[in-house]
Design an enzyme around this catalytic site. Structure first.
Site, PDB file in Angstrom:
ATOM      1  N   SER A 267      46.692  34.488  40.372  1.00 48.74           N
ATOM      2  CA  SER A 267      47.982  34.650  39.700  1.00 48.74           C
ATOM      3  C   SER A 267      48.248  36.125  39.451  1.00 48.74           C
ATOM      4  O   SER A 267      47.453  36.983  39.807  1.00 48.74           O
ATOM      5  CB  SER A 267      47.981  33.887  38.375  1.00 48.74           C
ATOM      6  OG  SER A 267      47.151  34.567  37.450  1.00 48.74           O
ATOM      7  N   LYS A 268      49.385  36.385  38.821  1.00 49.65           N
ATOM      8  CA  LYS A 268      49.827  37.763  38.589  1.00 49.65           C
ATOM      9  C   LYS A 268      48.797  38.584  37.821  1.00 49.65           C
ATOM     10  O   LYS A 268      48.702  39.786  38.006  1.00 49.65           O
ATOM     11  CB  LYS A 268      51.155  37.756  37.814  1.00 49.65           C
ATOM     12  CG  LYS A 268      52.340  37.561  38.731  1.00 49.65           C
ATOM     13  CD  LYS A 268      53.565  38.293  38.195  1.00 49.65           C
ATOM     14  CE  LYS A 268      54.707  38.230  39.188  1.00 49.65           C
ATOM     15  NZ  LYS A 268      55.806  37.392  38.736  1.00 49.65           N
ATOM     16  N   ARG A 269      48.032  37.910  36.932  1.00 53.78           N
ATOM     17  CA  ARG A 269      47.102  38.708  36.129  1.00 53.78           C
ATOM     18  C   ARG A 269      45.954  39.271  36.976  1.00 53.78           C
ATOM     19  O   ARG A 269      45.180  40.099  36.520  1.00 53.78           O
ATOM     20  CB  ARG A 269      46.577  37.889  34.941  1.00 53.78           C
ATOM     21  CG  ARG A 269      45.542  36.873  35.283  1.00 53.78           C
ATOM     22  CD  ARG A 269      45.258  35.933  34.129  1.00 53.78           C
ATOM     23  NE  ARG A 269      44.591  34.759  34.632  1.00 53.78           N
ATOM     24  CZ  ARG A 269      43.286  34.670  34.790  1.00 53.78           C
ATOM     25  NH1 ARG A 269      42.513  35.666  34.478  1.00 53.78           N
ATOM     26  NH2 ARG A 269      42.744  33.560  35.274  1.00 53.78           N
ATOM     27  N   HIS A 270      45.845  38.811  38.222  1.00 52.74           N
ATOM     28  CA  HIS A 270      44.833  39.379  39.120  1.00 52.74           C
ATOM     29  C   HIS A 270      45.383  40.573  39.905  1.00 52.74           C
ATOM     30  O   HIS A 270      44.810  40.989  40.897  1.00 52.74           O
ATOM     31  CB  HIS A 270      44.324  38.308  40.086  1.00 52.74           C
ATOM     32  CG  HIS A 270      43.635  37.177  39.389  1.00 52.74           C
ATOM     33  ND1 HIS A 270      44.203  35.938  39.251  1.00 52.74           N
ATOM     34  CD2 HIS A 270      42.441  37.123  38.754  1.00 52.74           C
ATOM     35  CE1 HIS A 270      43.374  35.153  38.575  1.00 52.74           C
ATOM     36  NE2 HIS A 270      42.301  35.849  38.264  1.00 52.74           N
ATOM     37  N   GLY A 271      46.517  41.111  39.437  1.00 54.40           N
ATOM     38  CA  GLY A 271      47.102  42.265  40.129  1.00 54.40           C
ATOM     39  C   GLY A 271      48.090  41.817  41.189  1.00 54.40           C
ATOM     40  O   GLY A 271      48.618  40.704  41.123  1.00 54.40           O
TER      41      GLY A 271
END
Ligand code: ZN
Length: 520
Positions: A267-271
Site C-alpha cells: 500500500s501507499k505506506r510502503h512508498g
C-alpha cells in the site's frame, strides 16, 4: 443489435483466436500490481498470436475520474506498452469504456428478466441487515433470503407505484458445487451455500461490476481472463452469469498478490507503488517493466534482464508463481541502475531531459549541437555511478551550477594539508598555459605539476577534485576537467585556494590533529 444473440454466437468458429483483456478502473493511478497483470495479458496474447484489449471499467460514476484515466493511458504510453484494441485505438468490439455501454447492459438485463433469470428486489437496507443478523445468529452463512423472488405482478406494480426503485438480482438455483479450473491455481471448488441471488443491477440503473464485466467479456469474445487474485471470489458469480447469458465462460487465471517486504498487502505506506510515482522518482520504463515481470514469474533461462517482448516467445502461465510475490525496492533500484548503465545514451538523455529542464540545467531547446553533445557526454560520465535519473541530475549539478559547498569530510581530509592552497594555485597556473583542452593534455600537464612539486599524486588529485566538483567521488578527474571546460576548471581551483586560505586560520591545527596523516 440484439446483444444476447451475438453472445450466443461466441465460440462457434472452429479456430478461436486468443483474446484477453486488462480492465482497470479509473479510480486511481496504475499501480505496480496492475502493471504486472497488464503485462501478463500482453505476454499471453503475444505468445498465442492473439489480441490484448484495454477496457475501462468506469461504471462507478462517483469514484471514476477522467484524470485517472488520462494518467493510466499516459503510464502505458510511457512504458511503451500498447494494446490491440481499446479506448484510444478503437476496435471492432467498442466502445471500450463501460460508461459508454450502459444502454447495452440494460438491454441484457431486460432480456434476463423476460426469461425469468433475473428479478427486481425491493428489500430495504434495513430488511436485508435484519435478515443477515438473524442468519448469523442461527449459525448460518448469510445469504439473500429470496423474499422478492415470488412477488406477483400486482405486488411489483404496488412497489413501483410507491416509488421504490428496485435492484435486480440473478436467480441462482445451484445445488452442486461450482468448480473452476484456474490456469494458475488449478481446481478451485465453491460450495453452493456460498452462492445466493446476487445483485447485478443497482437501483440507480447502473450495472454491478459483475454484470458489466461478464457482458463485455462475452461480447468482446474474451477467451482467457487473467486478473488479480482478489477477483477469485467473484469467479463463481461470473460463471453463473455467463451461463445465464447462454455462453461458455472463458478460462480463468488468477495472478497471486504482491506483498510488501513485511508480508503485508502492498500500500501507499510502503512508498511509491504507482507507475507515475516511480517515474517522478527517476525510474526508467525498461526497469519497471522488467522488474514487474520478475515479480512472481520465473523465466525459463533464469535471466534477470530482458525486454518483455523477448519473454513473450516463451511465456507460459504455469511459470507464474502460485504464492504471493514480494516487492523489493532495493531490487528495483538495482534493476534501474543496470538500465542506467546499459541503455543507449540517447535513450537515457530522452528520459533525463524533463528532469534536467526542471532543475534548470538545460533549456527546452538547445542553443547548439555542441551544447547538446556536451550534455550527453556529461550524462555518460555520471550515469555509471547512479541508480536513478534523480541521482543522475544530482550527479550532474556541478557542471551546471557554481559549487555551493565543499564536502565536509573532504575538506577535513584534503583541504587541511599544509601548502594545499599554494599547490592548487600552481596547478591552475600550469593548466592556464594549455591551448588544447582534452584528456591527454590536462593529464600530462597535471602530472608534470605533481612531479615539479615533488608530492604524491593523491596530494594534488584529491584537493583538485574537491575544488572543481565540491565532492570526493565522481567521474575521473580529467573527465570532469574536460567536461567542465578550461575557464571554469581554473576559476574553481583558484576559488578553492582562496576559500582554504580564508578558512584556515586556527582551524588547521585542529583539522591536522584530527586527521591521521594519510598517504604522502
Ligand atoms: Zn428483495
Amino acid at each position: 443489435m440484439d446483444p444476447t444473440q451475438s453472445i450466443n454466437t461466441m465460440h462457434t468458429e472452429n479456430q478461436v483466436q486468443v483474446r484477453v483483456r486488462f480492465a482497470p478502473s479509473p479510480t486511481g493511478e496504475l499501480h505496480i500490481g496492475g502493471l504486472r497483470t497488464a503485462l501478463f495479458n500482453l505476454l499471453f496474447a503475444r505468445r498465442h498470436c492473439g489480441r490484448a484489449i484495454l477496457r475501462i471499467d468506469d461504471t462507478d460514476r462517483e469514484r471514476s475520474r477522467e484524470e485517472h484515466l488520462m494518467s493510466i493511458l499516459e503510464s502505458f504510453s510511457w512504458l511503451g506498452l500498447t494494446f490491440d484494441e481499446g479506448p484510444v485505438q478503437g476496435g471492432p468490439y467498442g466502445p471500450y469504456r463501460q460508461s459508454e455501454r450502459l444502454a447495452l447492459y440494460r438491454d441484457v438485463l431486460d432480456k434476463l428478466v423476460a426469461e425469468g433469470k433475473a428479478y427486481p428486489c425491493y428489500c430495504s437496507a434495513e430488511t436485508l441487515e435484519a435478515s443477515r443478523k438473524e442468519q448469523l445468529k442461527a449459525g448460518k452463512t448469510p445469504r439473500y433470503a429470496g423474499t422478492c423472488r415470488h412477488l406477483t405482478p400486482e405486488e411489483h406494480a404496488e412497489k413501483d407505484k410507491a416509488g421504490i426503485r428496485p435492484v435486480y438480482r440473478l436467480k441462482v438455483d445451484r445445488e452442486e458445487p461450482l468448480v473452476v479450473h484456474d490456469l494458475i491455481r488449478g481446481k478451485v471448488v465453491f460450495q453452493p451455500d456460498q452462492l445466493d441471488d446476487f445483485v447485478i443491477m443497482k437501483s440507480d440503473g447502473t450495472p454491478t461490476y459483475h454484470l458489466a464485466s461478464v457482458i463485455d467479456d462475452a461480447l468482446m469474445k474474451i477467451t482467457h481472463i487473467l486478473r488479480a487474485e482478489e477477483h477469485l471470489s467473484n469467479t463463481p458469480r461470473h460463471v453463473l452469469l455467463f451461463e445465464a447469458l447462454g455462453t461458455t465462460p472463458p478460462q480463468f487465471a488468477h495472478v497471486p498478490m504482491i506483498l510488501a517486504k513485511d508480508r503485508s498487502k502492498l500500500s501507499k505506506r510502503h512508498g511509491a507503488t504507482s507507475v507515475e510515482a516511480f517515474r517522478d522518482l527517476g525510474y526508467l520504463p525498461e526497469a519497471l517493466v522488467n522488474y514487474s515481470l520478475l515479480l512472481g514469474y520465473a523465466p525459463p533461462d533464469d535471466r534477470e534482464h530482458f525486454h518483455w517482448e523477448e519473454l513473450a516467445k516463451t511465456f507460459e502461465l504455469d511459470r507464474v508463481a502460485k504464492h504471493p510475490a514480494v516487492y523489493d525496492t532495493d531490487k528495483l533500484r538495482w534493476m534501474n541502475a543496470y538500465y542506467m548503465r546499459t541503455l543507449p545514451l540517447e535513450r537515457i538523455f530522452e528520459e533525463a531531459r524533463p528532469f534536467l529542464i526542471k532543475a534548470g540545467y538545460v533549456d527546452r531547446t538547445f542553443t547548439s549541437d555542441d551544447e547538446r553533445s556536451l550534455t550527453l557526454r556529461r550524462i555518460d560520465a555520471v550515469r555509471e555511478r547512479v541508480s536513478t535519473l534523480l541521482e543522475l541530475v544530482d550527479g550532474l549539478a556541478y557542471f551546471y551550477r557554481p559549487i555551493q559547498s565543499y564536502d565536509e569530510k573532504g575538506v577535513r581530509k584534503h583541504f587541511s594539508k599544509p601548502d594545499v592552497a599554494a599547490h592548487l594555485r600552481r596547478a591552475a597556473r600550469d593548466l592556464t598555459a594549455l591551448t588544447v583542452w582534452d584528456l591527454d593534455s590536462t593529464e600530462r600537464v597535471f602530472r608534470q605539476t605533481i612531479e615539479d612539486l615533488g608530492i604524491s599524486g593523491g596530494a594534488l588529485i584529491h584537493p583538485t577534485r574537491l575544488a572543481i566538483s565540491g565532492r570526493t567521488v565522481g567521474p575521473g578527474l580529467f573527465d570532469i576537467m574536460v567536461l567542465l571546460g578550461k575557464d571554469e576548471t581554473i576559476k574553481r581551483m583558484v576559488e578553492a585556494a582562496d576559500w582554504i586560505e580564508a578558512h584556515s586560520s586556527g582551524e588547521r591545527h585542529i583539522s591536522v590533529e584530527d586527521d591521521a596523516p594519510s598517504s604522502s
